[in-house]
Design a protein around this motif. Structure first.
Motif, PDB file in Angstrom:
ATOM      1  N   ILE A  60       0.838  -1.203   0.000  1.00 17.19           N
ATOM      2  CA  ILE A  60       0.000   0.000   0.000  1.00 17.19           C
ATOM      3  C   ILE A  60       0.869   1.249   0.000  1.00 17.19           C
ATOM      4  CG2 ILE A  60      -1.797   1.253   1.232  1.00 17.19           C
ATOM      5  CD1 ILE A  60      -2.635  -1.457   2.460  1.00 17.19           C
ATOM      6  N   ALA A  61       1.961   1.220   0.777  1.00 13.76           N
ATOM      7  CA  ALA A  61       2.858   2.383   0.824  1.00 13.76           C
ATOM      8  C   ALA A  61       3.446   2.669  -0.552  1.00 13.76           C
ATOM      9  CB  ALA A  61       3.968   2.130   1.839  1.00 13.76           C
ATOM     10  N   MET A  62       3.801   1.624  -1.296  1.00 14.24           N
ATOM     11  CA  MET A  62       4.325   1.826  -2.646  1.00 14.24           C
ATOM     12  C   MET A  62       3.265   2.392  -3.575  1.00 14.24           C
ATOM     13  SD  MET A  62       7.537   1.226  -2.882  1.00 14.24           S
ATOM     14  CE  MET A  62       7.840   0.911  -4.620  1.00 14.24           C
ATOM     15  N   ALA A  63       2.002   2.001  -3.371  1.00 14.86           N
ATOM     16  CA  ALA A  63       0.923   2.569  -4.177  1.00 14.86           C
ATOM     17  C   ALA A  63       0.724   4.047  -3.843  1.00 14.86           C
ATOM     18  CB  ALA A  63      -0.368   1.790  -3.948  1.00 14.86           C
ATOM     19  N   ILE A  64       0.860   4.406  -2.563  1.00 14.42           N
ATOM     20  CA  ILE A  64       0.799   5.819  -2.182  1.00 14.42           C
ATOM     21  C   ILE A  64       1.884   6.598  -2.918  1.00 14.42           C
ATOM     22  CG2 ILE A  64       1.181   7.441  -0.272  1.00 14.42           C
ATOM     23  CD1 ILE A  64      -0.146   5.380   1.586  1.00 14.42           C
ATOM     24  N   GLY A  65       3.084   6.014  -2.961  1.00 19.05           N
ATOM     25  CA  GLY A  65       4.172   6.644  -3.697  1.00 19.05           C
ATOM     26  C   GLY A  65       3.862   6.787  -5.177  1.00 19.05           C
ATOM     27  N   ALA A  66       3.233   5.765  -5.774  1.00 21.38           N
ATOM     28  CA  ALA A  66       2.890   5.816  -7.197  1.00 21.38           C
ATOM     29  C   ALA A  66       1.851   6.895  -7.478  1.00 21.38           C
ATOM     30  CB  ALA A  66       2.371   4.445  -7.660  1.00 21.38           C
ATOM     31  N   TYR A  67       0.849   7.022  -6.588  1.00 26.97           N
ATOM     32  CA  TYR A  67      -0.167   8.061  -6.766  1.00 26.97           C
ATOM     33  C   TYR A  67       0.470   9.453  -6.666  1.00 26.97           C
ATOM     34  CZ  TYR A  67      -4.634   5.583  -7.077  1.00 26.97           C
ATOM     35  OH  TYR A  67      -5.704   4.845  -7.518  1.00 26.97           O
ATOM     36  N   LEU A  68       1.357   9.651  -5.711  1.00 26.59           N
ATOM     37  CA  LEU A  68       2.027  10.943  -5.578  1.00 26.59           C
ATOM     38  C   LEU A  68       2.930  11.223  -6.776  1.00 26.59           C
ATOM     39  CD1 LEU A  68       2.933  10.916  -1.780  1.00 26.59           C
ATOM     40  CD2 LEU A  68       1.289  12.421  -2.925  1.00 26.59           C
ATOM     41  N   ASN A  69       3.509  10.159  -7.349  1.00 22.40           N
ATOM     42  CA  ASN A  69       4.369  10.308  -8.515  1.00 22.40           C
ATOM     43  C   ASN A  69       3.596  10.802  -9.734  1.00 22.40           C
ATOM     44  OD1 ASN A  69       5.746   8.596 -11.060  1.00 22.40           O
ATOM     45  ND2 ASN A  69       7.203   9.636  -9.699  1.00 22.40           N
ATOM     46  N   VAL A  70       2.282  10.528  -9.780  1.00 21.82           N
ATOM     47  CA  VAL A  70       1.460  11.059 -10.870  1.00 21.82           C
ATOM     48  C   VAL A  70       1.471  12.581 -10.844  1.00 21.82           C
ATOM     49  CG1 VAL A  70      -0.896  11.223 -11.781  1.00 21.82           C
ATOM     50  CG2 VAL A  70      -0.025   9.021 -11.007  1.00 21.82           C
ATOM     51  N   GLN A  71       1.391  13.161  -9.637  1.00 17.81           N
ATOM     52  CA  GLN A  71       1.395  14.613  -9.475  1.00 17.81           C
ATOM     53  C   GLN A  71       2.807  15.190  -9.496  1.00 17.81           C
ATOM     54  OE1 GLN A  71      -1.933  15.291 -10.138  1.00 17.81           O
ATOM     55  NE2 GLN A  71      -1.651  16.959  -8.683  1.00 17.81           N
ATOM     56  N   TYR A  72       3.754  14.437  -8.943  1.00 19.88           N
ATOM     57  CA  TYR A  72       5.133  14.912  -8.834  1.00 19.88           C
ATOM     58  C   TYR A  72       6.067  13.866  -9.435  1.00 19.88           C
ATOM     59  CZ  TYR A  72       2.857  17.905  -5.385  1.00 19.88           C
ATOM     60  OH  TYR A  72       1.997  18.774  -4.755  1.00 19.88           O
ATOM     61  N   PRO A  73       6.264  13.903 -10.762  1.00 22.26           N
ATOM     62  CA  PRO A  73       7.052  12.857 -11.433  1.00 22.26           C
ATOM     63  C   PRO A  73       8.482  12.711 -10.914  1.00 22.26           C
ATOM     64  CG  PRO A  73       5.822  14.150 -13.022  1.00 22.26           C
ATOM     65  CD  PRO A  73       5.672  14.847 -11.709  1.00 22.26           C
ATOM     66  N   GLY A  74       9.015  13.746 -10.300  1.00 24.11           N
ATOM     67  CA  GLY A  74      10.381  13.663  -9.790  1.00 24.11           C
ATOM     68  C   GLY A  74      10.487  13.014  -8.424  1.00 24.11           C
ATOM     69  N   LEU A  75       9.355  12.717  -7.798  1.00 26.53           N
ATOM     70  CA  LEU A  75       9.355  12.135  -6.457  1.00 26.53           C
ATOM     71  C   LEU A  75       9.572  10.636  -6.523  1.00 26.53           C
ATOM     72  CD1 LEU A  75       8.826  12.528  -3.383  1.00 26.53           C
ATOM     73  CD2 LEU A  75       6.392  12.125  -3.865  1.00 26.53           C
ATOM     74  N   ASP A  76      10.572  10.144  -5.818  1.00 27.13           N
ATOM     75  CA  ASP A  76      10.841   8.707  -5.763  1.00 27.13           C
ATOM     76  C   ASP A  76       9.757   8.025  -4.930  1.00 27.13           C
ATOM     77  OD1 ASP A  76      11.777   6.110  -5.140  1.00 27.13           O
ATOM     78  OD2 ASP A  76      13.860   6.750  -5.317  1.00 27.13           O
ATOM     79  N   PRO A  77       8.990   7.092  -5.515  1.00 23.91           N
ATOM     80  CA  PRO A  77       7.909   6.432  -4.773  1.00 23.91           C
ATOM     81  C   PRO A  77       8.371   5.747  -3.488  1.00 23.91           C
ATOM     82  CG  PRO A  77       7.711   5.962  -7.114  1.00 23.91           C
ATOM     83  CD  PRO A  77       9.028   6.660  -6.923  1.00 23.91           C
ATOM     84  N   LYS A  78       9.619   5.259  -3.469  1.00 17.16           N
ATOM     85  CA  LYS A  78      10.107   4.580  -2.265  1.00 17.16           C
ATOM     86  C   LYS A  78      10.223   5.550  -1.090  1.00 17.16           C
ATOM     87  CE  LYS A  78      12.698   0.882  -4.548  1.00 17.16           C
ATOM     88  NZ  LYS A  78      14.029   0.274  -4.742  1.00 17.16           N
ATOM     89  N   TYR A  79      10.748   6.746  -1.354  1.00 14.77           N
ATOM     90  CA  TYR A  79      10.894   7.713  -0.268  1.00 14.77           C
ATOM     91  C   TYR A  79       9.531   8.223   0.190  1.00 14.77           C
ATOM     92  CZ  TYR A  79      15.877   7.554  -1.201  1.00 14.77           C
ATOM     93  OH  TYR A  79      17.173   7.123  -1.348  1.00 14.77           O
ATOM     94  N   ALA A  80       8.601   8.350  -0.764  1.00 13.53           N
ATOM     95  CA  ALA A  80       7.240   8.726  -0.382  1.00 13.53           C
ATOM     96  C   ALA A  80       6.612   7.645   0.494  1.00 13.53           C
ATOM     97  CB  ALA A  80       6.392   8.953  -1.640  1.00 13.53           C
ATOM     98  N   ALA A  81       6.895   6.379   0.175  1.00 13.75           N
ATOM     99  CA  ALA A  81       6.369   5.257   0.953  1.00 13.75           C
ATOM    100  C   ALA A  81       6.912   5.278   2.379  1.00 13.75           C
ATOM    101  CB  ALA A  81       6.713   3.933   0.264  1.00 13.75           C
ATOM    102  N   VAL A  82       8.215   5.545   2.521  1.00 14.96           N
ATOM    103  CA  VAL A  82       8.815   5.623   3.852  1.00 14.96           C
ATOM    104  C   VAL A  82       8.219   6.789   4.633  1.00 14.96           C
ATOM    105  CG1 VAL A  82      10.958   6.044   5.122  1.00 14.96           C
ATOM    106  CG2 VAL A  82      10.956   4.505   3.153  1.00 14.96           C
ATOM    107  N   GLY A  83       8.009   7.929   3.953  1.00  9.04           N
ATOM    108  CA  GLY A  83       7.380   9.073   4.607  1.00  9.04           C
ATOM    109  C   GLY A  83       6.001   8.731   5.133  1.00  9.04           C
ATOM    110  N   ALA A  84       5.254   7.938   4.350  1.00  7.64           N
ATOM    111  CA  ALA A  84       3.921   7.518   4.791  1.00  7.64           C
ATOM    112  C   ALA A  84       4.013   6.675   6.056  1.00  7.64           C
ATOM    113  CB  ALA A  84       3.225   6.732   3.678  1.00  7.64           C
ATOM    114  N   TYR A  85       4.973   5.778   6.110  1.00 10.93           N
ATOM    115  CA  TYR A  85       5.168   4.965   7.318  1.00 10.93           C
ATOM    116  C   TYR A  85       5.415   5.850   8.534  1.00 10.93           C
ATOM    117  CZ  TYR A  85       5.252  -0.030   6.136  1.00 10.93           C
ATOM    118  OH  TYR A  85       4.897  -1.312   5.820  1.00 10.93           O
ATOM    119  N   ILE A  86       6.308   6.813   8.401  1.00 16.19           N
ATOM    120  CA  ILE A  86       6.674   7.661   9.534  1.00 16.19           C
ATOM    121  C   ILE A  86       5.468   8.450  10.043  1.00 16.19           C
ATOM    122  CG2 ILE A  86       8.062   9.662  10.223  1.00 16.19           C
ATOM    123  CD1 ILE A  86      10.227   8.597   8.253  1.00 16.19           C
ATOM    124  N   VAL A  87       4.711   9.038   9.114  1.00 16.68           N
ATOM    125  CA  VAL A  87       3.560   9.860   9.500  1.00 16.68           C
ATOM    126  C   VAL A  87       2.497   9.026  10.210  1.00 16.68           C
ATOM    127  CG1 VAL A  87       1.607  11.201   8.619  1.00 16.68           C
ATOM    128  CG2 VAL A  87       3.909  11.609   7.728  1.00 16.68           C
TER     129      VAL A  87
END
Length: 456
Positions: A104-131
């Motif tokens: 699910i965290a990787m999917a969150i990263g993929a959805y954010l990557n649609v809006q921000y193509p430069g965002l690495d989905p893995k780092y977005a996934a880790v950010g989701a875990y922390i929050v």
């Protein structure tokens, strides 16, 4: 002193947890099933799995209402079959709830990557875990209220998606090349129906996790049945609707095997720059967040329950000042983050990380479903006078349907995913070795567990 969770949740919170745990399955993951079964084959798979889950929830609710325990299936199987039964159900449930969040965290990263193509989905996934680990640490009432809000928004968003896509829907799009291997219901198509089982289960996976909030529910014997039954009916309607409308939007083959099928399906109807599309991406995140956040709650309670009973290190049963199992929350998060960064390092049957994590989680779920239904039958025989405020309708036929379909699913999954099945078995075996080495630890915890069982 035995650690106790505080009952603060009402029916609406439990419905939010039950639906929220699952609703990300309507946003992604299921489209991998199209790749192996085609749209028509996967529709058959989904119908069978919907029947299995409906029968399962109508039966499982009897156990949850009668034995409201943070361990959920662990507690039911332990009561029915003793320590080994608890071990199998408890560790299988833990695997399910620990391996679903990285997907699910990787999917969150993929959805954010649609809006921000430069965002690495893995780092977005880790950010989701922390929050969301942090939010879960602050208290179950706050966490459950947040879960309810994002779940309602996620349900509304799925309805909006179906409404926006409907004008461009074509049944011909959905049925084109709809069978695996050919356009007829032949051997390849039948094989595809069974191979797609993990991805149909993803539509409903983790609804049983609401049982792990049972100790924190007000009047669980009344509130849990209402929450579960309304929850499974909500999810069946959404799963069928989303899949059919997405498949009829255009060339469904371009949506197969990606982590953001709904935004891509909507693009086929409204184009790349539509306000509707941007709304779907942003509000669609709520569906992923609802499941991600809810499953963190679920795995932490499973760690807590197993540790409290002596099946895992006792430190995982310690509660914080907010009366939440912080150590359990953090432990599951560390495992999930390691899984995220294993993408590209570990190759499991040529699957993407998302597909592999989904399959692993489903193995845990299916074993737990089997144990739960066996526990229902066993407790009906061994404890006929147990107080059951809710009884499974159509007993013994309804739970038998759930049990038989679960066994069929397990056999099919082993056949089509042998490497992951062996890895799952290895994890369960490691758990068994720990079990053998910690008899004295369980002995110290047994008195508190007996007391807990008598109270419920």
């Amino acid at each position: 002193m035995t650690e106790k969770l505080k009952p603060t949740l009402g029916t609406i919170h439990l419905w939010g947890i039950a639906v929220g745990l699952v609703i990300s399955g309507e946003y992604f993951g299921w489209s991998y099933g199209w790749g192996v079964a085609g749209t028509l084959g996967f529709l058959i798979t989904t119908a069978l799995i919907a029947i299995m889950y409906t029968c399962f929830i109508f039966s499982f609710t009897e156990l949850t209402a009668a034995i409201p325990h943070a361990g959920g299936p662990f507690a039911y199987s332990r009561r029915a079959f003793g320590e080994i039964g608890g071990l199998i159900a408890g560790y299988a449930t833990l695997i399910e709830f620990v391996f679903a969040p990285p997907a699910i965290a990787m999917a969150i990263g993929a959805y954010l990557n649609v809006q921000y193509p430069g965002l690495d989905p893995k780092y977005a996934a880790v950010g989701a875990y922390i929050v969301f680990m942090g939010l879960n640490c602050l208290g179950v009432k706050l966490a459950a209220t947040f879960e309810l809000c994002v779940t309602i928004l996620a349900v509304i968003e799925l309805l909006v998606f179906m409404g926006v896509v409907a004008p461009g829907f074509s049944l011909a799009n959905f049925t084109a090349n709809g069978w695996a291997g050919s356009d007829t219901f032949g051997v390849h198509a039948i094989t595809g129906v069974f191979a797609a089982i993990p991805f149909a289960i993803w539509f409903f996976l983790a609804i049983e996790g609401a049982a792990m909030a049972a100790e924190e529910a007000k009047d669980p014997k009344r509130t849990i049945p209402v929450a579960y039954i309304s929850g499974i009916l909500t999810l069946v309607m959404l799963a069928i609707g989303v899949m059919i409308f997405a498949g009829g939007a255009g060339n469904w083959q371009t949506l197969s095997g990606i982590n953001d099928p709904l935004p891509q399906a909507m693009k086929m109807i409204v184009g790349d720059n539509s306000t509707w599309l941007h709304m779907l991406v942003w509000i669609g995140l709520f569906g992923l967040i609802a499941s991600f956040h809810g499953i963190i709650l679920g795995y932490s309670r499973q760690f807590f329950a197993l540790a409290r009973a002596g099946y895992m290190p006792a430190g995982l049963a310690k509660l914080s000042a907010f009366k939440t199992p912080q150590r359990a929350i953090i432990t599951g998060g560390i495992i999930g983050i390691i899984a995220i960064f294993s993408d590209g390092v570990i190759n499991l049957q040529g699957m993407s990380l998302t597909a592999a994590m989904i399959t692993m989680a489903v193995f845990g779920a299916i074993v737990m479903y089997i144990m739960s239904m066996l526990s229902l039958f066993k407790l009906r025989q061994s404890e006929p006078h147990m107080v059951r405020s809710y009884r499974a309708p159509g007993y013994p036929v309804v739970p038998a349907i759930a049990l038989v379909l679960s066994v069929i699913c397990l056999i099919a999954m082993i056949w089509f995913n042998l490497i992951i099945a062996l890895l799952f078995a290895a994890m369960m075996f490691v758990g068994y070795l720990y079990f053998l080495a910690t008899k004295s630890q369980r002995a110290k915890a047994s008195e508190a567990m007996v007391l807990s069982s008598e109270q419920v």
